[in-house]
Scaffold this active site. Structure first.
Site: not given
Ligand code: 4NP
Length: 160
Positions: A10, A13, A15-17, A127
């Site tokens: 993602c 790294n 939340c989703r992945s 996201d």
């Molecule tokens: P992820 O979510 O891609 O599912 O881990 C996010 C985590 C952090 C951010 C964006 C999306 N950020 O902007 O810091």
């Protein structure tokens, strides 16, 4: 003995992945395939490298029996395209970013996670970072459906 390796990707790294990694690992372990399927995750960005998953992901996952606390964020690298058989992205922006990192010969390893849940309503995992708790539950629902489909898709390669 055939082995398969999968890296979920993602943006951050956190939340989703990592959620997909924890869900997939539990399915793989429950199927008795721990020695045959390697599961990992990474982000296309580097902002959260070394951090544990987002508290909201840990809490939502924990309620369903997934332990995310042990995971640490890392950034995807070109060598991951050698190390893994499949690089499984959450959304289209991840795919675009991965195509820029991948050696040309390995671009066909990039897939979208929701391809493995063909009956699902959504074709990407949205996201959840800037939203509320419901987004984290939706990520879990999608990861559970798609990782189950992914494991089923891998099974024919694991018969010997
Ligand atoms: P992820 O979510 O891609 O599912 O881990 C996010 C985590 C952090 C951010 C964006 C999306 N950020 O902007 O810091």
């Amino acid at each position: 003995m055939t082995k398969v390796s999968v890296c979920f990707v993602c943006l951050g790294n956190i939340c989703r992945s990592p959620t997909a990694e924890a869900v997939m690992r539990q399915l793989v372990d429950a199927a008795g395939l721990t020695d045959r399927v390697t599961v990992d995750s990474a982000g296309t960005g580097n902002w959260h490298v070394g951090e544990a998953p987002d508290e909201r992901s840990q809490r939502a996952g924990g309620k369903r029996g997934y332990d995310l606390a042990v995971l640490r964020a890392r950034q995807i690298a070109a060598r991951d395209f050698d190390a893994f058989d499949l690089i499984v992205a959450m959304d289209d922006a991840n795919v675009t970013a991965l195509q820029q990192v991948a050696p040309a010969s390995a671009r066909d390893k990039i897939r979208l996670l929701m391809e493995f849940a063909p009956n699902a309503q959504q074709r990407v995992v949205t996201d959840p970072y800037f939203g509320g708790e419901a987004g984290f539950e939706a990520v879990l629902d999608q990861c559970e459906a798609a990782c189950s489909g992914l494991l089923a898709a891998l099974r024919p390669q694991l018969v010997d």
